[in-house]
Design an enzyme around this catalytic site. Structure first.
Site, short mmCIF file in Angstrom:
data_model
loop_
_atom_site.label_atom_id
_atom_site.label_comp_id
_atom_site.label_asym_id
_atom_site.label_seq_id
_atom_site.Cartn_x
_atom_site.Cartn_y
_atom_site.Cartn_z
N SER A 107 0.82 -1.20 0.00
CA SER A 107 0.00 0.00 0.00
C SER A 107 0.87 1.27 0.00
CB SER A 107 -0.96 -0.02 1.19
OG SER A 107 -1.89 1.02 1.13
N ASP A 148 -2.69 6.61 -3.52
CA ASP A 148 -1.53 5.95 -2.95
C ASP A 148 -1.11 4.85 -3.92
OD1 ASP A 148 -3.56 4.07 -2.47
OD2 ASP A 148 -2.70 3.43 -0.58
N ASP A 206 -1.20 1.62 -4.34
CA ASP A 206 -2.10 0.57 -4.81
C ASP A 206 -3.51 1.09 -5.10
OD1 ASP A 206 -2.87 0.87 -2.15
OD2 ASP A 206 -3.29 -1.26 -1.87
N ASP A 226 -6.00 2.35 -3.47
CA ASP A 226 -7.21 2.17 -2.67
C ASP A 226 -7.50 3.38 -1.80
OD1 ASP A 226 -5.21 1.76 -0.80
OD2 ASP A 226 -6.01 -0.14 -0.04
#
Length: 452
Positions: free
Chosen positions: A52, A197, A199, A201
């Site tokens: 992440s 960010d 990834d 999400d």
């Protein structure tokens, strides 16, 4: 991330060796695509190898259940018990005849998140960065489908790069992380600047104001998205975490909808029965719970762009909507204090010291009630933490960080608008600053007392 492909391949081989049917995504894709694919394909579980927004040296392993939500207690404990019972990893059977999916999964995801958006004629100028992550291609394709085909992208951060060469910390919450997209927004006088960010999400948004651009807090954006969804007639339960703003509850009540607070994390928010919308202050927003039970920075970004574009056509801005919330409910202001400790054991010692000390007042306001979150009740499962309630004016929640040896204190103050919004904001900021100073001073004393 470094070694992500290797970890994904080994996971697939071990699962296939255990006799499971395994479907592997065809390339690095945003985490929301994986969360969507679980329900879309009728899978029993899903795994995403991702760190992440953590530092470049990190990697991680996110596990979803078949309903598209992240694992939570007691499932995590059960998994740990099975891992311990299996034996040596090197001795596990493997099989490489898993199925690699095609690009139709990403296409299906984009089709799904775009179905709620009638294509607009673009009326706003947009700056964007994926922060060296994997969100750019999916987001830009979806945005173009919705009519937003003119988007200025930070070129230095467009391509995925696990070293994050232009970012000391690839988290849009961190100071300085959005500097390049804000510079790009200033260059093009953009109405809105957005960042995912790595990834994709999580979503950060900055809006143009008289003095340049102002980044919305996670709670500001969370309540704005709820305002738009409620205006559009969305019905069901609106939910956020206990460390997020109470303003969402007032907003939901005004529109006759239910509000629920959960423990921190989408592993809890995503499981709320009848969820219509969920968010947490750490830049996570679920605007399409019908598609997955996790935060999704891409579908949330589409809603933000549509919202801002429609307002611009009407001669309004997102700041006008922020002001509208203040007129309706007063000014809510939030801040955090993070106390770094030597290790997680010291964090719990500090929390125990705080529970014993129990301050009588903060910022000149008496503590009206204290709640020990480690004692379960009908609303929340047990979790380490303390809540200090000062009435409608102030609330402070202290809990251990889930990823670092820190005790995190979340502060929220509320000031009614009696004369002007600006005056209420000044009063809220002053009250919040005083509360932050008091809680820091208290924590520094307790930190010494609790140190072994």
């Amino acid at each position: 991330r470094h070694k992500s492909v290797d970890f994904a391949r080994e996971s697939a081989e071990v699962m296939r060796g255990a006799g499971l049917d395994v479907l592997v995504l065809p390339k690095p894709l945003p985490t929301p695509v994986l969360a969507f694919a679980i329900r879309y394909l009728g899978a029993d579980a899903g795994v995403m190898v991702t760190a992440s927004h953590n530092p470049a040296s990190d990697n991680g392993y996110k596990v979803y259940l078949g309903d598209g939500t992240q694992i939570a207690a007691p499932t995590d404990t059960h998994i740990t018990q099975h891992i311990r019972a299996i034996g040596a990893y090197e001795e596990l059977p493997r099989n490489s005849d898993y199925i690699v999916l095609g690009d139709d999964i990403e296409t299906a995801y984009i089709d799904a998140i775009c179905e709620a958006h009638t294509p607009r004629t673009q009326a706003i100028t947009i700056a964007y960065t994926p922060m060296h992550g994997v969100g750019a291609k999916s987001f830009l394709a979806a945005a173009e489908r919705c009519g937003f085909d003119q988007i200025h992208v930070v070129d230095q951060q467009r391509e995925a790069d696990p070293n994050f060469p232009t970012l000391p910390f690839p988290n849009p919450e961190e100071a300085g992380a959005m500097d390049m997209v804000l510079d790009l927004a200033a260059k093009h006088t953009a109405d809105i600047a957005i960042a995912h960010d790595p990834d994709a999400d999580r979503l950060a948004v900055a809006i143009r104001v008289d003095e340049g651009h102002r980044t919305l807090t996670g709670d500001e954006l969370g309540c704005l998205l709820a305002r738009r969804l409620l205006h559009d007639g969305t019905q069901g339960t609106f939910a956020n975490s206990i460390v997020s703003s109470r303003q969402l509850g007032l907003l939901a009540k005004k529109h006759g909808q239910q509000w629920k607070q959960t423990l921190t994390g989408f592993k809890w928010i995503g499981k709320v029965e009848g969820l219509a919308y969920g968010y947490e202050e750490a830049l996570g927003y679920c605007v399409r719970p019908d598609l997955s039970g996790d935060k999704d920075g891409i579908s949330a970004a589409l809603l933000v762009l549509t919202y801002a574009n429609d307002l611009t056509v009407q001669g309004l801005t997102l700041q006008d909507e922020v002001d509208g919330l203040a007129k309706d409910f007063g000014v809510f202001a939030t801040d955090q204090v993070a106390i770094r400790c030597a290790d997680s054991e010291h964090v719990h010692d500090l929390l125990a010291a705080l529970a014993t000390a129990r301050p009588q007042s903060i910022a000149g306001l008496p503590v009206l009630a204290t709640r020990d979150l480690s004692q379960p009740d009908q609303d929340l499962p047990a979790t380490p933490g303390l809540v200090f309630d000062f009435g409608p004016e102030l609330r402070i929640l202290c809990r251990p960080s889930g990823t670092e040896p820190k005790l995190k204190c979340y502060l929220e103050t509320h000031v009614p608008v009696t004369t002007s919004i600006m005056q209420a904001r000044i009063e809220a900021a002053a009250k919040l600053a005083l509360a932050v100073n008091d809680i820091r001073s208290l924590m520094n004393v307790l930190l010494i007392d609790s140190r072994p």
